[in-house]
Every structure is written in C-alpha cells, then in structure tokens.
Scaffold this motif. Structure first.
Motif, PDB file in Angstrom:
ATOM      1  N   SER A 161       0.841  -1.198   0.000  1.00 37.55           N
ATOM      2  CA  SER A 161       0.000   0.000   0.000  1.00 37.55           C
ATOM      3  C   SER A 161       0.875   1.246   0.000  1.00 37.55           C
ATOM      4  N   ASP A 162       0.337   2.335  -0.505  1.00 38.27           N
ATOM      5  CA  ASP A 162       1.084   3.592  -0.460  1.00 38.27           C
ATOM      6  C   ASP A 162       0.797   4.354   0.837  1.00 38.27           C
ATOM      7  N   LEU A 163       0.037   3.731   1.745  1.00 36.08           N
ATOM      8  CA  LEU A 163      -0.221   4.334   3.050  1.00 36.08           C
ATOM      9  C   LEU A 163       0.861   3.885   4.028  1.00 36.08           C
ATOM     10  N   PRO A 164       0.985   4.549   5.171  1.00 37.54           N
ATOM     11  CA  PRO A 164       2.048   4.193   6.111  1.00 37.54           C
ATOM     12  C   PRO A 164       1.965   2.731   6.535  1.00 37.54           C
ATOM     13  N   PHE A 165       3.103   2.069   6.573  1.00 32.66           N
ATOM     14  CA  PHE A 165       3.152   0.660   6.944  1.00 32.66           C
ATOM     15  C   PHE A 165       3.101   0.488   8.460  1.00 32.66           C
ATOM     16  N   SER A 166       3.790   1.344   9.193  1.00 33.55           N
ATOM     17  CA  SER A 166       3.899   1.183  10.631  1.00 33.55           C
ATOM     18  C   SER A 166       3.938   2.554  11.290  1.00 33.55           C
ATOM     19  N   PHE A 167       3.152   2.707  12.370  1.00 31.15           N
ATOM     20  CA  PHE A 167       3.139   3.983  13.084  1.00 31.15           C
ATOM     21  C   PHE A 167       2.609   3.790  14.491  1.00 31.15           C
ATOM     22  N   SER A 168       2.749   4.812  15.307  1.00 28.37           N
ATOM     23  CA  SER A 168       2.200   4.787  16.656  1.00 28.37           C
ATOM     24  C   SER A 168       1.389   6.052  16.897  1.00 28.37           C
ATOM     25  N   THR A 169       0.507   5.981  17.897  1.00 28.18           N
ATOM     26  CA  THR A 169      -0.307   7.126  18.275  1.00 28.18           C
ATOM     27  C   THR A 169      -0.166   7.350  19.778  1.00 28.18           C
ATOM     28  N   GLN A 170      -0.503   8.544  20.227  1.00 31.19           N
ATOM     29  CA  GLN A 170      -0.451   8.869  21.650  1.00 31.19           C
ATOM     30  C   GLN A 170      -1.700   8.370  22.370  1.00 31.19           C
ATOM     31  N   THR A 171      -2.802   8.260  21.650  1.00 28.97           N
ATOM     32  CA  THR A 171      -4.090   7.871  22.227  1.00 28.97           C
ATOM     33  C   THR A 171      -4.422   6.443  21.833  1.00 28.97           C
ATOM     34  N   ASN A 172      -4.850   5.645  22.792  1.00 24.49           N
ATOM     35  CA  ASN A 172      -5.205   4.259  22.540  1.00 24.49           C
ATOM     36  C   ASN A 172      -6.584   4.208  21.873  1.00 24.49           C
ATOM     37  N   VAL A 173      -6.625   3.859  20.597  1.00 17.41           N
ATOM     38  CA  VAL A 173      -7.891   3.846  19.859  1.00 17.41           C
ATOM     39  C   VAL A 173      -8.815   2.716  20.300  1.00 17.41           C
ATOM     40  N   LEU A 174      -8.254   1.628  20.812  1.00 13.28           N
ATOM     41  CA  LEU A 174      -9.114   0.542  21.284  1.00 13.28           C
ATOM     42  C   LEU A 174      -9.940   0.987  22.483  1.00 13.28           C
ATOM     43  N   LYS A 175      -9.323   1.731  23.380  1.00 15.27           N
ATOM     44  CA  LYS A 175     -10.028   2.207  24.570  1.00 15.27           C
ATOM     45  C   LYS A 175     -10.852   3.458  24.289  1.00 15.27           C
ATOM     46  N   THR A 176     -10.265   4.439  23.624  1.00 14.94           N
ATOM     47  CA  THR A 176     -10.914   5.734  23.418  1.00 14.94           C
ATOM     48  C   THR A 176     -11.978   5.702  22.325  1.00 14.94           C
ATOM     49  N   ILE A 177     -11.675   5.121  21.205  1.00 15.88           N
ATOM     50  CA  ILE A 177     -12.580   5.154  20.053  1.00 15.88           C
ATOM     51  C   ILE A 177     -13.571   3.992  20.062  1.00 15.88           C
ATOM     52  N   PHE A 178     -13.073   2.786  20.361  1.00 18.64           N
ATOM     53  CA  PHE A 178     -13.947   1.608  20.340  1.00 18.64           C
ATOM     54  C   PHE A 178     -14.497   1.246  21.726  1.00 18.64           C
ATOM     55  N   ASN A 179     -14.144   2.006  22.745  1.00 22.80           N
ATOM     56  CA  ASN A 179     -14.657   1.841  24.115  1.00 22.80           C
ATOM     57  C   ASN A 179     -14.449   0.439  24.695  1.00 22.80           C
ATOM     58  N   LEU A 180     -13.299  -0.164  24.409  1.00 18.52           N
ATOM     59  CA  LEU A 180     -12.999  -1.488  24.978  1.00 18.52           C
ATOM     60  C   LEU A 180     -12.422  -1.313  26.379  1.00 18.52           C
ATOM     61  N   GLN A 181     -12.957  -2.038  27.317  1.00 12.28           N
ATOM     62  CA  GLN A 181     -12.470  -1.975  28.698  1.00 12.28           C
ATOM     63  C   GLN A 181     -11.332  -2.961  28.924  1.00 12.28           C
ATOM     64  N   ASN A 182     -11.501  -4.178  28.423  1.00 13.87           N
ATOM     65  CA  ASN A 182     -10.488  -5.228  28.557  1.00 13.87           C
ATOM     66  C   ASN A 182      -9.887  -5.522  27.200  1.00 13.87           C
ATOM     67  N   ILE A 183      -8.573  -5.427  27.127  1.00 15.45           N
ATOM     68  CA  ILE A 183      -7.886  -5.685  25.868  1.00 15.45           C
ATOM     69  C   ILE A 183      -7.080  -6.964  26.016  1.00 15.45           C
ATOM     70  N   ASP A 184      -7.360  -7.934  25.162  1.00 18.18           N
ATOM     71  CA  ASP A 184      -6.679  -9.226  25.206  1.00 18.18           C
ATOM     72  C   ASP A 184      -5.244  -9.069  24.700  1.00 18.18           C
ATOM     73  N   SER A 185      -4.299  -9.705  25.385  1.00 23.08           N
ATOM     74  CA  SER A 185      -2.905  -9.640  24.951  1.00 23.08           C
ATOM     75  C   SER A 185      -2.598 -10.646  23.861  1.00 23.08           C
ATOM     76  N   CYS A 186      -3.499 -11.584  23.623  1.00 18.10           N
ATOM     77  CA  CYS A 186      -3.384 -12.589  22.551  1.00 18.10           C
ATOM     78  C   CYS A 186      -2.177 -13.494  22.700  1.00 18.10           C
ATOM     79  N   ASN A 187      -1.609 -13.604  23.871  1.00 11.99           N
ATOM     80  CA  ASN A 187      -0.457 -14.488  24.072  1.00 11.99           C
ATOM     81  C   ASN A 187      -0.883 -15.909  24.296  1.00 11.99           C
TER      82      ASN A 187
END
Length: 132
Positions: free
Chosen positions: A106-132
């Motif tokens: 893709s011509d979009l960014p391959f890898s990046f980081s954000t200051q705000t956690n989108v899983l918690k802030t945008i999608f309102n997830l309370q518990n985030i699985d670590s998938c380990n």
C-alpha cells in the motif's frame, strides 16, 4: 551546451534521490475514510467485528493525523480495517497505540504509533486481550 545538460541531469537525479527513503503524507483523513472495522482476536466476547460509529470518525481521524511513522510491533492481535473513499483500503495489526500493516504494498504508512489508545478511546474497549 552538452556540459550544461549533464549538470542539470545530475542535479535532478540528486534531488529525486533525496526523497527516496521518506514516506509521503498519505490521506487517512476523515474526508477519505469510508468506514472502519475492528476485528477481535479469536472472537472475544462473542464479537467478531465491530464497525466504528460514524460519530467517532472525526476523533479517530484526528488521532491518526497526529501519528508518528516509525517501525513498531503491536503487543496483540486486533485487526483494524480502514476502507477509503478513494477506492483503497488498509489493514493494521494493533494494540491500540502501535499499528503495523499486513503488507507494504500500500502507499499508506506501513507502521506507526499514536499517543491515544484507539481501542479504549474510540472503540470503548475496557479489557484488551494480549493474545499471548
């Protein structure tokens, strides 16, 4: 005259090569995002896909606007799918703060980081699985 042409050609090659290692600023703005979906790892909480409510799209695009393009590796396995109005789409593996693309075609960014956690802030997830 031939010498002048050679100098101009070398100058153009030099200027063009200066931008080779840089990622261009691509359009992940609200105006170009058609919809966003979050896939849960292994169907957590009996959910497989959560579509982002359009009222959160502006906040989501602001978070992406302030992204820092760098190599990061997310700590878990949520998948974020962004469908773009210009016909493209991109998928990222994410832990909410770190985003890594599935491929670099893709011509979009391959890898990046954000200051705000989108899983918690945008999608309102309370518990985030670590998938380990």
């Amino acid at each position: 005259m031939k010498n002048k042409f050679s100098i101009i050609t070398l100058f153009l090659i030099f200027v063009a090569s200066c931008n080779l290692g840089k990622l261009p600023n691509k359009d992940l703005s609200k105006n170009n995002i058609e919809f966003v979906e979050l896939s849960f790892p292994k169907g957590i909480n009996n959910k497989k896909i959560l579509k982002l409510d359009s009222s959160k799209l502006d906040e989501f695009s602001q978070i992406l606007k302030n992204r820092v393009e760098q190599f990061v590796k997310p700590n878990n396995c949520y998948t974020l799918y962004i469908k773009l109005k210009d016909g493209g789409a991109v998928q990222y593996l994410t832990d909410g703060l770190n985003f890594q693309g599935f491929d670099d075609s893709s011509d979009l960014p391959f890898s990046f980081s954000t200051q705000t956690n989108v899983l918690k802030t945008i999608f309102n997830l309370q518990n985030i699985d670590s998938c380990n």
